[in-house]
Design a protein around this motif. Structure first.
Motif, mmCIF file in Angstrom:
data_model
loop_
_atom_site.group_PDB
_atom_site.id
_atom_site.type_symbol
_atom_site.label_atom_id
_atom_site.label_comp_id
_atom_site.label_asym_id
_atom_site.label_seq_id
_atom_site.Cartn_x
_atom_site.Cartn_y
_atom_site.Cartn_z
ATOM 1 N N GLY A 76 0.741 -1.300 0.470
ATOM 2 C CA GLY A 76 -0.159 -0.273 -0.045
ATOM 3 C C GLY A 76 0.745 1.309 -0.115
ATOM 4 N N ASN A 77 1.158 1.484 0.756
ATOM 5 C CA ASN A 77 2.505 2.424 0.961
ATOM 6 C C ASN A 77 2.996 3.331 0.035
ATOM 7 O OD1 ASN A 77 1.108 3.766 3.290
ATOM 8 N ND2 ASN A 77 2.699 3.080 4.750
ATOM 9 N N THR A 78 3.671 2.384 -0.887
ATOM 10 C CA THR A 78 4.728 2.542 -1.906
ATOM 11 C C THR A 78 4.565 2.905 -2.734
ATOM 12 O OG1 THR A 78 6.358 0.438 -0.767
ATOM 13 C CG2 THR A 78 6.796 1.227 -3.506
ATOM 14 N N GLY A 79 2.168 1.496 -2.897
ATOM 15 C CA GLY A 79 1.586 2.412 -4.132
ATOM 16 C C GLY A 79 1.094 4.143 -4.104
ATOM 17 N N ILE A 80 1.204 3.963 -2.799
ATOM 18 C CA ILE A 80 0.774 5.256 -3.144
ATOM 19 C C ILE A 80 2.192 6.481 -3.145
ATOM 20 C CG2 ILE A 80 0.700 7.482 -0.690
ATOM 21 C CD1 ILE A 80 -1.745 4.975 0.558
ATOM 22 N N GLY A 81 2.878 6.301 -2.696
ATOM 23 C CA GLY A 81 4.459 7.045 -2.835
ATOM 24 C C GLY A 81 4.140 7.064 -4.720
ATOM 25 N N ILE A 82 4.448 5.709 -5.351
ATOM 26 C CA ILE A 82 4.426 5.863 -6.576
ATOM 27 C C ILE A 82 3.683 6.593 -7.044
ATOM 28 C CG2 ILE A 82 4.587 4.428 -8.404
ATOM 29 C CD1 ILE A 82 5.753 2.254 -6.814
ATOM 30 N N ALA A 83 2.295 6.426 -6.924
ATOM 31 C CA ALA A 83 1.156 7.552 -7.687
ATOM 32 C C ALA A 83 1.367 8.542 -7.628
ATOM 33 C CB ALA A 83 -0.150 7.138 -7.361
ATOM 34 N N LEU A 84 1.801 9.400 -6.034
ATOM 35 C CA LEU A 84 2.074 10.870 -6.435
ATOM 36 C C LEU A 84 3.452 11.090 -7.198
ATOM 37 C CD1 LEU A 84 1.741 11.222 -2.476
ATOM 38 C CD2 LEU A 84 -0.295 12.270 -4.214
ATOM 39 N N VAL A 85 4.509 10.228 -7.265
ATOM 40 C CA VAL A 85 5.648 10.621 -7.879
ATOM 41 C C VAL A 85 4.806 10.753 -9.162
ATOM 42 C CG1 VAL A 85 8.117 10.319 -8.412
ATOM 43 C CG2 VAL A 85 6.954 9.964 -6.177
ATOM 44 N N ALA A 86 4.074 9.063 -9.589
ATOM 45 C CA ALA A 86 3.853 9.492 -11.030
ATOM 46 C C ALA A 86 3.053 10.227 -11.699
ATOM 47 C CB ALA A 86 3.314 8.090 -11.483
ATOM 48 N N ASN A 87 1.998 10.973 -10.600
ATOM 49 C CA ASN A 87 1.068 11.868 -11.253
ATOM 50 C C ASN A 87 2.143 13.436 -12.027
ATOM 51 O OD1 ASN A 87 -1.033 10.243 -10.838
ATOM 52 N ND2 ASN A 87 -1.465 11.464 -9.297
ATOM 53 N N ALA A 88 3.060 13.682 -10.274
ATOM 54 C CA ALA A 88 3.658 14.425 -10.664
ATOM 55 C C ALA A 88 4.925 14.636 -12.195
ATOM 56 C CB ALA A 88 5.067 14.632 -9.296
ATOM 57 N N LEU A 89 5.148 13.168 -12.624
ATOM 58 C CA LEU A 89 5.884 13.311 -13.327
ATOM 59 C C LEU A 89 5.619 12.654 -14.971
ATOM 60 C CD1 LEU A 89 9.036 11.520 -11.263
ATOM 61 C CD2 LEU A 89 8.558 13.940 -12.786
ATOM 62 N N GLY A 90 4.497 12.452 -15.002
ATOM 63 C CA GLY A 90 3.265 12.204 -16.285
ATOM 64 C C GLY A 90 3.468 10.586 -16.414
ATOM 65 N N TYR A 91 3.837 9.920 -15.282
ATOM 66 C CA TYR A 91 3.753 8.566 -15.568
ATOM 67 C C TYR A 91 2.369 8.182 -15.376
ATOM 68 C CZ TYR A 91 8.312 9.319 -16.679
ATOM 69 O OH TYR A 91 9.142 9.823 -16.747
ATOM 70 N N LYS A 92 2.081 6.875 -15.700
ATOM 71 C CA LYS A 92 0.771 5.821 -15.473
ATOM 72 C C LYS A 92 0.730 5.322 -13.976
ATOM 73 C CE LYS A 92 -0.644 4.713 -19.816
ATOM 74 N NZ LYS A 92 -0.015 5.982 -20.446
ATOM 75 N N THR A 93 -0.078 4.977 -13.276
ATOM 76 C CA THR A 93 0.628 3.762 -12.212
ATOM 77 C C THR A 93 -0.174 3.189 -12.027
ATOM 78 O OG1 THR A 93 1.177 5.502 -10.970
ATOM 79 C CG2 THR A 93 1.113 3.755 -9.950
ATOM 80 N N VAL A 94 0.339 0.982 -12.255
ATOM 81 C CA VAL A 94 -1.240 0.034 -11.684
ATOM 82 C C VAL A 94 -0.230 -0.049 -10.098
ATOM 83 C CG1 VAL A 94 -1.377 -2.188 -11.825
ATOM 84 C CG2 VAL A 94 -1.050 0.117 -14.323
ATOM 85 N N ILE A 95 -0.826 -0.680 -9.403
ATOM 86 C CA ILE A 95 -1.102 -0.811 -8.344
ATOM 87 C C ILE A 95 -1.534 -2.466 -8.187
ATOM 88 C CG2 ILE A 95 -0.502 -1.198 -5.559
ATOM 89 C CD1 ILE A 95 1.126 0.593 -7.176
ATOM 90 N N VAL A 96 -0.734 -3.485 -7.917
ATOM 91 C CA VAL A 96 -1.265 -5.028 -7.366
ATOM 92 C C VAL A 96 -0.632 -4.823 -5.779
ATOM 93 C CG1 VAL A 96 -0.902 -7.722 -7.493
ATOM 94 C CG2 VAL A 96 -0.642 -6.053 -9.651
ATOM 95 N N MET A 97 -2.145 -5.295 -4.901
ATOM 96 C CA MET A 97 -1.349 -5.100 -3.702
ATOM 97 C C MET A 97 -2.906 -6.352 -3.235
ATOM 98 S SD MET A 97 -3.234 -2.250 -1.871
ATOM 99 C CE MET A 97 -3.313 -2.345 -0.348
ATOM 100 N N PRO A 98 -1.870 -6.905 -1.792
ATOM 101 C CA PRO A 98 -3.007 -7.890 -1.185
ATOM 102 C C PRO A 98 -4.370 -7.508 -0.850
ATOM 103 C CG PRO A 98 -0.701 -8.748 -0.095
ATOM 104 C CD PRO A 98 -0.776 -7.216 -1.734
ATOM 105 N N ASP A 99 -5.393 -8.243 -0.794
ATOM 106 C CA ASP A 99 -6.997 -8.140 -0.493
ATOM 107 C C ASP A 99 -6.964 -8.472 0.832
ATOM 108 O OD1 ASP A 99 -7.831 -10.241 -0.251
ATOM 109 O OD2 ASP A 99 -9.191 -10.643 -1.931
ATOM 110 N N ASN A 100 -6.042 -7.977 2.242
ATOM 111 C CA ASN A 100 -6.145 -7.935 2.743
ATOM 112 C C ASN A 100 -5.838 -6.837 3.497
ATOM 113 O OD1 ASN A 100 -3.835 -8.088 2.468
ATOM 114 N ND2 ASN A 100 -3.798 -10.762 4.403
#
Ligand code: PMP
Length: 340
Positions: A76-100
């Motif tokens: 989760g937390n890495t995905g949140i960091g990646i999404a923010l950085v990716a938005n700032a740099l113009g990239y798309k983000t796909v995150i796979v995480m366990p459903d628990n």
């Protein structure tokens, strides 16, 4: 804290987090215990640092090009960091995480614009483990990179080049001990390496939750786990590339109950609302502080990581029904608010 100098762009907000003396923990340990406020990053966790370094590294290698996609398997937390950085740099983000994982993390990732893929939790050896699913997706997607935080050492570089020198400067070179728990191991290994470069006598301790195999590995050489933990983001069963060569001098094992006791105390007495890995880290820092005091070290200065905000766990750690379901103690004011 120097707040006079304005930043030129939003990515510069990552890192350079405040260091704060924790009164209750210092009293308990008999020496100064310091918390590195990683919840103050834009994504409210320590993982913003790794996200930024992994994305910058992929760009520098030429693997990530304008308009590309960053794919990652994460609790989760890495995905949140990646999404923010990716938005700032113009990239798309796909995150796979366990459903628990916590609902707050899932809702947050969706709100930040990441495409979220939930998979059932399973063991690492299973090809359907979230890390393997995310790696295969990256291989099959044009213009995509797999961040691969567990074995991508750009992750620990964020701490060698960022967190460690910050701790050194913030303590005026007086730091004598550091400890935290490991998820990828990037923080403990990177901070450990960065601090030892400056003073090899600084004691680096791994703080492990129950259910993880690293305490046993550093104590006996055998990867073996015992018990379990509800802490998210920590608890590792293997030596990741980030953990290879980590300069660990000693190790502590901390229960969820002990970690929760510090989560509650930090909130009640010091007004800090944190996640469970932070509570476990503070308990580990107290153990390390007591060890240094017992050895007669003059004025030990021990630091740890306050990894993420407790607002991410309102439906779990701060929910009386959830705590009861897990057989964990409930803070008295949570009981009262549930009953009302
Ligand atoms: N605490 C939390 C809440 C986390 O999300 C993580 C990252 N997995 C960690 C601690 C551990 O950090 P690292 O991956 O650097 O070992």
């Amino acid at each position: 804290m120097n707040i006079t100098k304005p930043f030129g762009d939003t990515l510069a907000l990552i890192g350079n987090t405040p260091l704060v003396r924790l009164e209750g923990a210092s009293k308990e340990a008999g020496c100064d215990i310091w918390g590195k406020c990683e919840f103050a990053n834009p994504g409210s966790s320590v993982k913003d640092r790794a996200a930024l370094f992994m994305i910058r590294d992929a760009e520098a290698r030429g693997d990530l090009k304008p308009g590309g996609t960053v794919i990652e398997g994460t609790a989760g937390n890495t995905g949140i960091g990646i999404a923010l950085v990716a938005n700032a740099l113009g990239y798309k983000t796909v995150i796979v995480m366990p459903d628990n994982q916590s609902k707050e993390k899932m809702d947050t990732l969706r709100a930040l614009g990441a495409q979220l893929v939930l998979v059932p939790p399973t063991k690492y050896a299973d090809p359907n483990h979230f890390q393997h699913v995310s790696r295969r997706m990256a291989e099959e997607t044009d213009g995509a990179i797999w961040a691969g935080q567990f074995d991508n050492v750009a992750n620990r570089r964020a701490h060698i080049e960022g967190t460690a020198p910050e701790l050194w400067e913030q303590t005026g070179g007086a730091i004598t001990g550091f400890t935290c728990a490991a998820g990828t191991g990037g923080t403990i290994a990177g901070v450990g390496m960065g601090l030892k470069e400056r003073n090899p006598d600084i004691r680096i301790a791994l703080t492990d939750p129950h259910g993880a195999a690293l305490y046993s590995y550093f104590a006996t050489g055998e990867l073996k786990s015992e018990g379990s933990s509800v802490a998210e983001g920590i608890g590792q069963g293997r030596i990741t590339a980030n953990l290879e060569g980590a300069p660990i001098d000693t190790q502590f094992r901390i229960s969820d109950e002990e970690g929760l006791k510090w989560v509650e105390q930090l909130l009640r007495e010091e007004g800090l609302c944190l996640g469970l890995s932070s509570g476990i880290n503070v308990a580990g820092a107290i153990a390390l502080g007591k060890q240094l005091v017992a050895e007669g070290q003059a004025n030990p200065q021990v630091a740890t990581i306050l990894c993420d905000t407790g607002f991410r766990y309102l439906s779990t750690l701060y929910n009386a029904d959830w705590l009861k379901q897990k057989g964990l103690p409930v803070f008295d004011w949570l009981e009262q608010s549930t009953a009302a």
